[in-house]
Design a protein around this motif. Sequence first.
Motif, short mmCIF file in Angstrom:
data_model
loop_
_atom_site.label_atom_id
_atom_site.label_comp_id
_atom_site.label_asym_id
_atom_site.label_seq_id
_atom_site.Cartn_x
_atom_site.Cartn_y
_atom_site.Cartn_z
N ALA A 153 0.84 -1.20 0.00
CA ALA A 153 0.00 0.00 0.00
C ALA A 153 0.87 1.25 0.00
O ALA A 153 0.57 2.23 -0.69
N TYR A 154 1.94 1.22 0.76
CA TYR A 154 2.86 2.36 0.76
C TYR A 154 3.44 2.57 -0.63
O TYR A 154 3.52 3.71 -1.12
N ARG A 155 3.85 1.51 -1.29
CA ARG A 155 4.43 1.64 -2.62
C ARG A 155 3.42 2.21 -3.61
O ARG A 155 3.78 3.05 -4.46
N ARG A 156 2.16 1.77 -3.50
CA ARG A 156 1.11 2.33 -4.37
C ARG A 156 0.94 3.82 -4.10
O ARG A 156 0.83 4.63 -5.03
N ALA A 157 0.91 4.17 -2.83
CA ALA A 157 0.74 5.58 -2.46
C ALA A 157 1.90 6.42 -2.99
O ALA A 157 1.70 7.49 -3.58
N ARG A 158 3.12 5.94 -2.79
CA ARG A 158 4.29 6.69 -3.24
C ARG A 158 4.27 6.87 -4.76
O ARG A 158 4.56 7.96 -5.28
N ALA A 159 3.92 5.82 -5.50
CA ALA A 159 3.89 5.89 -6.96
C ALA A 159 2.89 6.95 -7.42
O ALA A 159 3.18 7.74 -8.34
N ILE A 160 1.73 7.00 -6.78
CA ILE A 160 0.70 7.98 -7.16
C ILE A 160 1.18 9.39 -6.85
O ILE A 160 1.03 10.32 -7.68
N ILE A 161 1.74 9.58 -5.68
CA ILE A 161 2.18 10.91 -5.26
C ILE A 161 3.32 11.42 -6.13
O ILE A 161 3.33 12.58 -6.57
N VAL A 162 4.29 10.55 -6.41
CA VAL A 162 5.41 10.96 -7.26
C VAL A 162 4.92 11.28 -8.67
O VAL A 162 5.33 12.28 -9.28
N ARG A 163 4.03 10.44 -9.20
CA ARG A 163 3.52 10.64 -10.56
C ARG A 163 2.69 11.92 -10.67
O ARG A 163 2.85 12.71 -11.61
N GLU A 164 1.81 12.14 -9.70
CA GLU A 164 0.87 13.26 -9.80
C GLU A 164 1.45 14.57 -9.29
O GLU A 164 1.12 15.64 -9.82
N LEU A 165 2.31 14.52 -8.27
CA LEU A 165 2.81 15.74 -7.66
C LEU A 165 4.29 15.99 -7.88
O LEU A 165 4.78 17.09 -7.64
N GLY A 166 5.01 14.94 -8.28
CA GLY A 166 6.43 15.11 -8.53
C GLY A 166 7.26 15.27 -7.27
O GLY A 166 8.37 15.82 -7.32
N VAL A 167 6.75 14.79 -6.12
CA VAL A 167 7.47 14.89 -4.85
C VAL A 167 7.40 13.55 -4.14
O VAL A 167 6.57 12.70 -4.46
N GLU A 168 8.30 13.38 -3.16
CA GLU A 168 8.27 12.19 -2.33
C GLU A 168 7.19 12.35 -1.25
O GLU A 168 6.78 13.47 -0.93
N PRO A 169 6.70 11.23 -0.70
CA PRO A 169 5.70 11.32 0.38
C PRO A 169 6.20 12.16 1.54
O PRO A 169 7.39 12.23 1.82
N GLY A 170 5.24 12.79 2.23
CA GLY A 170 5.56 13.63 3.36
C GLY A 170 5.87 12.84 4.61
O GLY A 170 5.92 11.60 4.60
N ALA A 171 6.04 13.57 5.72
CA ALA A 171 6.51 12.97 6.96
C ALA A 171 5.57 11.92 7.52
O ALA A 171 6.01 10.89 8.04
N VAL A 172 4.25 12.15 7.43
CA VAL A 172 3.30 11.21 8.03
C VAL A 172 3.32 9.86 7.31
O VAL A 172 3.42 8.80 7.95
N LEU A 173 3.27 9.90 6.00
CA LEU A 173 3.27 8.65 5.24
C LEU A 173 4.64 7.96 5.33
O LEU A 173 4.71 6.73 5.48
N ALA A 174 5.71 8.74 5.27
CA ALA A 174 7.04 8.15 5.42
C ALA A 174 7.19 7.53 6.81
O ALA A 174 7.80 6.46 6.97
N GLY A 175 6.61 8.18 7.82
CA GLY A 175 6.66 7.64 9.17
C GLY A 175 5.89 6.34 9.29
O GLY A 175 6.31 5.43 10.03
N ALA A 176 4.80 6.23 8.56
CA ALA A 176 4.03 4.97 8.56
C ALA A 176 4.87 3.83 7.99
O ALA A 176 4.88 2.72 8.51
N GLN A 177 5.56 4.12 6.90
CA GLN A 177 6.42 3.08 6.33
C GLN A 177 7.51 2.66 7.31
O GLN A 177 7.78 1.47 7.49
N ARG A 178 8.14 3.64 7.97
CA ARG A 178 9.19 3.30 8.94
C ARG A 178 8.64 2.46 10.08
O ARG A 178 9.30 1.53 10.57
N ALA A 179 7.42 2.78 10.49
CA ALA A 179 6.81 2.00 11.57
C ALA A 179 6.62 0.55 11.17
O ALA A 179 6.86 -0.37 11.96
N VAL A 180 6.21 0.33 9.93
CA VAL A 180 6.02 -1.04 9.45
C VAL A 180 7.36 -1.77 9.37
O VAL A 180 7.51 -2.90 9.82
N LEU A 181 8.35 -1.10 8.83
CA LEU A 181 9.67 -1.72 8.66
C LEU A 181 10.33 -2.04 10.00
O LEU A 181 11.07 -3.02 10.12
#
Length: 256
Positions: free
Chosen positions: A215-243
């Motif tokens: 789900a994180y990878r899907r979210a990142r792909a959409i955000i990078v494609r549509e906005l041209g930026v990496e995910p913000g702190a909240v979503l990146a923090g969610a990924q770190r929590a999972v890892l």
Amino acid sequence: MMFQILGPLVATTPGGTALAIKSGKPTTVLTALLLNRGKWVGVDRLMDLTWEGRPPTSARGNLKSYICGLRAALSPASEHETIESKPGAYRIVVDHGGVDVDIVERAAGQARVALRSGAPDRACDLLTYALGRWRGTPYEGLRHPAVLSEVTRLERLHTCLREDLAETWCVLGRHLDALALLQELLDEDPLREQVWARLVLVLNEIGQRGEALAAYRRARAIIVRELGVEPGAVLAGAQRAVLSGEPALSNVLQVG
């Protein structure tokens, strides 16, 4: 009386009986007054709202007729004059809580307090009640551009209520309900990073670590494609929590 503007306009007596408000322009006039409830609305402004910036030459006379009809329709539910007038302006007087928006906003605030206070069942009841008041687009039939900001604000409130309900369901252990609601929100707006973060963490919390990372990878792909930026702190923090094997949803996402 009660006015319902979270969808097609409905006015009811204290006992819940619907009042006979004529459709078309009379309903639009009443909706415009409710948008500005408690405030004087100039005749020119009211005509502009009612006829979407293109009032006919007969608009002033028609407006008087509509106001007269509205007063008659509302009179069975009011002991005093609900629509007041002064030279060149009208206003509608509504008791606080007499419009469904007021009730929803109060319930939303109470729900957030309940959730913070450790009363998720109470929060769930309040949020479910508030969401049940929605019947469609707020201020339906009033299409003037000036109304857009208020409609946008209320639609944002609707989204926040559903986000809070998803959070509440997680606290109550209703993870599958939360997942379904989060997916619904993402179907509407796939760029909502906060919702993606919640989805990732809920999946992780129920033991679906692989699905969470996917789900994180899907979210990142959409955000990078549509906005041209990496995910913000909240979503990146969610990924770190999972890892890192972080089990607790609340450690990463707080009720805002």
